[in-house]
Design an enzyme around this catalytic site. Structure first.
Site, PDB file in Angstrom:
ATOM      1  N   THR A 192       0.850  -1.174   0.000  1.00 60.96           N
ATOM      2  CA  THR A 192       0.000   0.000   0.000  1.00 60.96           C
ATOM      3  C   THR A 192       0.877   1.211   0.000  1.00 60.96           C
ATOM      4  O   THR A 192       1.108   1.824   1.023  1.00 60.96           O
ATOM      5  CB  THR A 192      -0.926   0.056   1.216  1.00 60.96           C
ATOM      6  OG1 THR A 192      -1.843  -0.987   1.105  1.00 60.96           O
ATOM      7  CG2 THR A 192      -1.731   1.324   1.230  1.00 60.96           C
ATOM      8  N   GLU A 278       2.720   1.889  10.596  1.00 58.30           N
ATOM      9  CA  GLU A 278       1.643   2.211  11.535  1.00 58.30           C
ATOM     10  C   GLU A 278       2.002   1.777  12.951  1.00 58.30           C
ATOM     11  O   GLU A 278       2.225   0.604  13.233  1.00 58.30           O
ATOM     12  CB  GLU A 278       0.348   1.547  11.074  1.00 58.30           C
ATOM     13  CG  GLU A 278      -0.196   2.205   9.825  1.00 58.30           C
ATOM     14  CD  GLU A 278      -1.337   1.452   9.175  1.00 58.30           C
ATOM     15  OE1 GLU A 278      -2.069   2.078   8.398  1.00 58.30           O
ATOM     16  OE2 GLU A 278      -1.488   0.256   9.435  1.00 58.30           O
ATOM     17  N   ASN A 400      -5.308  -0.155  13.047  1.00 55.11           N
ATOM     18  CA  ASN A 400      -5.981  -0.981  12.043  1.00 55.11           C
ATOM     19  C   ASN A 400      -7.299  -1.547  12.506  1.00 55.11           C
ATOM     20  O   ASN A 400      -8.143  -1.917  11.685  1.00 55.11           O
ATOM     21  CB  ASN A 400      -5.024  -2.103  11.603  1.00 55.11           C
ATOM     22  CG  ASN A 400      -3.986  -1.591  10.639  1.00 55.11           C
ATOM     23  OD1 ASN A 400      -4.264  -1.383   9.466  1.00 55.11           O
ATOM     24  ND2 ASN A 400      -2.782  -1.348  11.142  1.00 55.11           N
ATOM     25  N   THR A 405     -13.292   3.728  10.696  1.00 59.05           N
ATOM     26  CA  THR A 405     -14.068   4.645  11.517  1.00 59.05           C
ATOM     27  C   THR A 405     -13.238   5.767  12.075  1.00 59.05           C
ATOM     28  O   THR A 405     -13.749   6.669  12.683  1.00 59.05           O
ATOM     29  CB  THR A 405     -14.714   3.881  12.671  1.00 59.05           C
ATOM     30  OG1 THR A 405     -13.700   3.196  13.429  1.00 59.05           O
ATOM     31  CG2 THR A 405     -15.727   2.875  12.169  1.00 59.05           C
TER      32      THR A 405
END
Length: 405
Positions: A192, A278, A400, A405
């Site tokens: 990604t 992340e 993740n 949301t």
């Protein structure tokens, strides 16, 4: 010595012939989400794409455009917030519509426009919002516009990722600059991530493809964050030829300089992606020496840096070299495991596949640093390779678990 210097302040609009911009149109909350890179005179282009079998609509449209134009690109449109992946025929319709809108806005042939998207998979692209945004794009050569482009392509990244090099070719300065995004779903063989490089060098698209593929294999394909690859990944390089230098030919000194510059920019961006994994707190650099093939060295390095057990040990600042050995042994190619040396930072922990005494206190302190270095020597040849990654933390789960949301 080759005349190559690193200049971090360079942007994608530093090479002559390029303009850029990035704006907020409403695909995301508050953050910039639509970007354009423009080369009005046209650029020779090359690209590599995700190896995931499920590929997003923008990848399909871009591949078609590159084939139809013979690798000639005038504009690159990028949106964040929505991947336009797994969206069926509607997704393709939206991708073609955005390509056509850019072509009309800047009076280009559609096949000279390529597109890229990044964001949530499986949701229809808000095409009306995107088309209205295209009408607002006003690219410029200003550094602030280049910074806006870098910001508009981000997803969970904590900051923009840019890099640059300048080289002297036949007495003239040639720039190679790049921007990238990537934080999660990062794994070797494209992930990604999106990467866009610009240069004002003169080079044909066929040779440029060879340069880019070699550079990507040695850089972007040597990083991993979580072992997941994505549906939208692409790295593209555009060469405007505006520096007015002679065309770069295979086998020349200029070709070697250019290759080194492109790889330098790609490696800088790759490290920034790995460092920004992340939830990451550390960049892990693994170097493997002593193999008969560079590819094998890179595979072993990626095996180590991609191991969840190695990544968690480094997060915990635990010099557990047994996890490194286990990762090496899990490689799917035969190796001689009887003479392996391992070093964690300054501490030799294994020599000729036998444990040696090391200072746990020093090793733990070095594992607490922002950059952790692991070096392996198989003592079986003269080739070497490297890989980059990050530690695996509690925050990776938090990020993740709530991505949509």
């Amino acid at each position: 010595m080759l005349n190559v210097q690193m200049t971090p302040a360079l942007t994608v609009t530093t090479p002559k012939g390029f303009k850029a911009t990035g704006i907020h149109v409403g695909l995301r909350r508050k953050r910039k989400d639509l970007a354009l890179l423009l080369c009005e005179g046209g650029a020779a282009a090359a690209a590599v794409y995700t190896t995931n079998q499920i590929q997003a609509a923008p990848i399909t449209v871009t591949k078609e455009a590159m084939a139809a134009s013979g690798g000639k690109v005038h504009a690159v449109l990028v949106n964040s917030g929505n991947a336009n992946a797994c969206t069926g025929e509607l997704g393709l319709t939206h991708a073609y519509a955005s390509q056509q809108a850019v072509a009309e806005q800047f009076q280009l042939a559609p096949e000279h426009v390529v597109i890229a998207s990044t964001g949530i998979i499986g949701q229809p692209l808000p095409i009306d919002t995107l088309l209205q945004g295209i009408e607002q794009l006003k690219p410029d050569t200003k550094e602030t516009q280049a910074e806006d482009f870098a910001a508009a392509i981000l997803t969970t990244d904590t900051g923009t990722k840019t890099a640059g090099r300048q080289i002297l070719l036949n007495g003239d300065v040639v720039s190679v600059c790049g921007v990238a995004k990537g934080s999660g779903m990062i794994h070797p063989n494209m992930a990604t991530m999106l990467g866009f490089l610009t240069t004002d060098a003169s080079i044909d698209s066929v040779f440029l493809q060879e340069v880019l593929k070699t550079a990507v294999n040695r850089t972007f394909n040597c990083i991993t964050v979580d072992g997941d690859s994505s549906t939208n990944d692409m790295v593209m390089i555009l060469a405007s030829g505006a520096a007015q230098t002679q065309s770069i030919e295979r086998g020349s000194t200029e070709a070697e300089q250019f290759q080194q510059a492109v790889e330098g920019v790609c490696q800088d961006l790759a490290k920034q992606i790995a460092r920004d994994g992340e939830g990451a707190t550390k960049l892990i650099e693994v170097k493997v020496n002593g193999t008969n093939e560079e590819l094998l060295a890179r595979k072993i390095a990626k095996q180590i840096v991609g191991s969840s057990l190695v990544k968690t040990a480094i997060f915990g600042e635990d010099a557990n070299w047994g996890r490194i050995v286990a990762a090496i042994g899990s490689i799917d190619e035969p190796i001689d495991v009887s003479q392996i040396d391992i070093r964690i930072g300054s501490q030799a922990v294994l020599r000729q596949s036998m444990p040696v005494w090391f200072d746990e206190t020093v090793a733990s302190a070095e594992l607490a640093a922002d950059v952790v270095q692991i070096e392996v020597d198989l003592n079986q040849g003269t080739k070497s390779g490297h890989a980059f990654g990050c530690d695996l933390t509690y925050d990776y789960i938090k990020i993740n678990a709530s991505y949509r949301t």
